[in-house]
Design a protein around this motif. Structure first.
Motif, PDB file in Angstrom:
ATOM      1  N   THR A   2     -29.614   2.248  52.074  1.00 38.93           N
ATOM      2  CA  THR A   2     -28.870   2.643  50.974  1.00 38.93           C
ATOM      3  C   THR A   2     -29.429   4.126  50.566  1.00 38.93           C
ATOM      4  O   THR A   2     -30.915   4.135  50.552  1.00 38.93           O
ATOM      5  CB  THR A   2     -28.933   1.836  49.725  1.00 38.93           C
ATOM      6  N   GLU A   4     -30.475   7.072  47.894  1.00 43.40           N
ATOM      7  CA  GLU A   4     -31.112   7.084  46.625  1.00 43.40           C
ATOM      8  C   GLU A   4     -29.680   7.351  45.427  1.00 43.40           C
ATOM      9  O   GLU A   4     -29.214   8.465  45.984  1.00 43.40           O
ATOM     10  CB  GLU A   4     -32.162   7.937  46.390  1.00 43.40           C
ATOM     11  N   ILE A   5     -29.364   6.742  44.532  1.00 44.63           N
ATOM     12  CA  ILE A   5     -28.417   7.398  43.527  1.00 44.63           C
ATOM     13  C   ILE A   5     -28.848   8.511  42.694  1.00 44.63           C
ATOM     14  O   ILE A   5     -29.849   8.260  42.270  1.00 44.63           O
ATOM     15  CB  ILE A   5     -27.888   5.772  42.932  1.00 44.63           C
ATOM     16  N   ILE A   9     -25.163  10.182  38.515  1.00 43.76           N
ATOM     17  CA  ILE A   9     -24.178   9.111  38.559  1.00 43.76           C
ATOM     18  C   ILE A   9     -24.679   7.990  37.577  1.00 43.76           C
ATOM     19  O   ILE A   9     -23.879   7.247  36.889  1.00 43.76           O
ATOM     20  CB  ILE A   9     -24.332   8.619  40.091  1.00 43.76           C
ATOM     21  N   PHE A  10     -25.930   7.480  37.678  1.00 42.12           N
ATOM     22  CA  PHE A  10     -26.659   6.800  36.730  1.00 42.12           C
ATOM     23  C   PHE A  10     -26.341   7.084  35.245  1.00 42.12           C
ATOM     24  O   PHE A  10     -25.682   6.222  34.629  1.00 42.12           O
ATOM     25  CB  PHE A  10     -28.244   6.694  36.883  1.00 42.12           C
ATOM     26  N   LEU A  22     -19.960   1.512  42.095  1.00 45.38           N
ATOM     27  CA  LEU A  22     -20.299   2.484  43.183  1.00 45.38           C
ATOM     28  C   LEU A  22     -20.649   1.602  44.396  1.00 45.38           C
ATOM     29  O   LEU A  22     -21.245   0.651  44.110  1.00 45.38           O
ATOM     30  CB  LEU A  22     -21.391   3.358  42.731  1.00 45.38           C
ATOM     31  N   ASP A  24     -21.469   1.740  48.827  1.00 49.78           N
ATOM     32  CA  ASP A  24     -22.051   2.597  49.830  1.00 49.78           C
ATOM     33  C   ASP A  24     -21.405   2.451  51.232  1.00 49.78           C
ATOM     34  O   ASP A  24     -21.442   1.413  51.863  1.00 49.78           O
ATOM     35  CB  ASP A  24     -23.388   2.205  50.097  1.00 49.78           C
ATOM     36  N   LEU A  34     -24.032  -0.396  42.625  1.00 50.58           N
ATOM     37  CA  LEU A  34     -24.236  -0.126  41.081  1.00 50.58           C
ATOM     38  C   LEU A  34     -22.843  -0.274  40.599  1.00 50.58           C
ATOM     39  O   LEU A  34     -21.660  -0.076  40.908  1.00 50.58           O
ATOM     40  CB  LEU A  34     -24.358   1.397  40.942  1.00 50.58           C
ATOM     41  N   PHE A 113     -21.028   7.843  49.079  1.00 49.30           N
ATOM     42  CA  PHE A 113     -20.524   6.677  47.891  1.00 49.30           C
ATOM     43  C   PHE A 113     -19.110   6.844  47.791  1.00 49.30           C
ATOM     44  O   PHE A 113     -18.461   7.833  47.801  1.00 49.30           O
ATOM     45  CB  PHE A 113     -21.326   7.225  46.635  1.00 49.30           C
TER      46      PHE A 113
END
Length: 180
Positions: A2, A4-5, A9-10, A22, A24, A34, A113
């Motif tokens: 995965t 890193e987001i 986006i967070f 969200l 992957d 997410l 994503f």
């Protein structure tokens, strides 16, 4: 593996009242990594139940195959997808979900994503929209039928006129030949 987001986006997810997910696409089965609180409220699922699973967990016996095929085809072609799909809450209650999914790509056009936005289409609005659509379609078909009937009548009248003209020309030509 995965990625890193990104913080943006967070921030977007936490500040939105729209149900968002969200996933992957680089991981097997493209799991959710997410989701926001609005998604959990709408679906009835918790983060523990949803994260790590593919969104297909919301599908059920009345989920349209055509909607699933549209999503699959759009993903394969790296296109955004917009589809009305029958989904199910954790409680088993069915609802119609206008699903919009768009991809975030890297510099090589590989999807990093997929962001999903869900909108529940209430039955009341759907019924009104379908009724309006059906009425518009019926009126359009009636107009086509009416114009077809008008065109048919005009063709008959034109044919009669053309026929009369051709007959007159032929009669005149025969008269000319008879006297020569």
């Amino acid at each position: 593996m995965t990625l890193e987001i990104p913080e943006a986006i967070f921030d977007f997810f936490s500040g939105s009242q729209i149900p968002l997910t969200l996933s992957d696409p680089r991981l097997p089965n493209e799991p959710l990594i997410l989701a926001n609180e609005a998604f959990y409220r709408m679906s009835g699922y918790s983060a523990k139940e949803a994260l790590g699973a593919n969104c297909r967990f919301m599908q059920g016996k009345e989920t349209q195959k055509s909607s699933r095929n549209t999503i699959r085809g759009d993903f394969a072609a790296n296109r955004d997808t917009k589809v009305l799909i029958r989904n199910y809450r954790k409680s088993g209650e069915a609802f119609d979900n206008f699903l919009y999914i768009f991809s975030v790509f890297d510099s090589t056009e590989t999807p990093l994503f997929r962001i999903g936005s869900q909108f529940e289409v209430p039955a009341l609005f759907r019924a009104k929209a379908f009724q309006d659509h059906a009425s518009e379609l019926l009126n359009g078909l009636k107009a086509v039928n009416d114009s077809g009937e008008l065109a048919r009548n005009q063709m008959i009248e034109t044919g009669a006129l053309v026929g009369a003209s051709v007959k007159s020309v032929l009669m005149a030509r025969l008269e000319t030949l008879r006297f020569n």
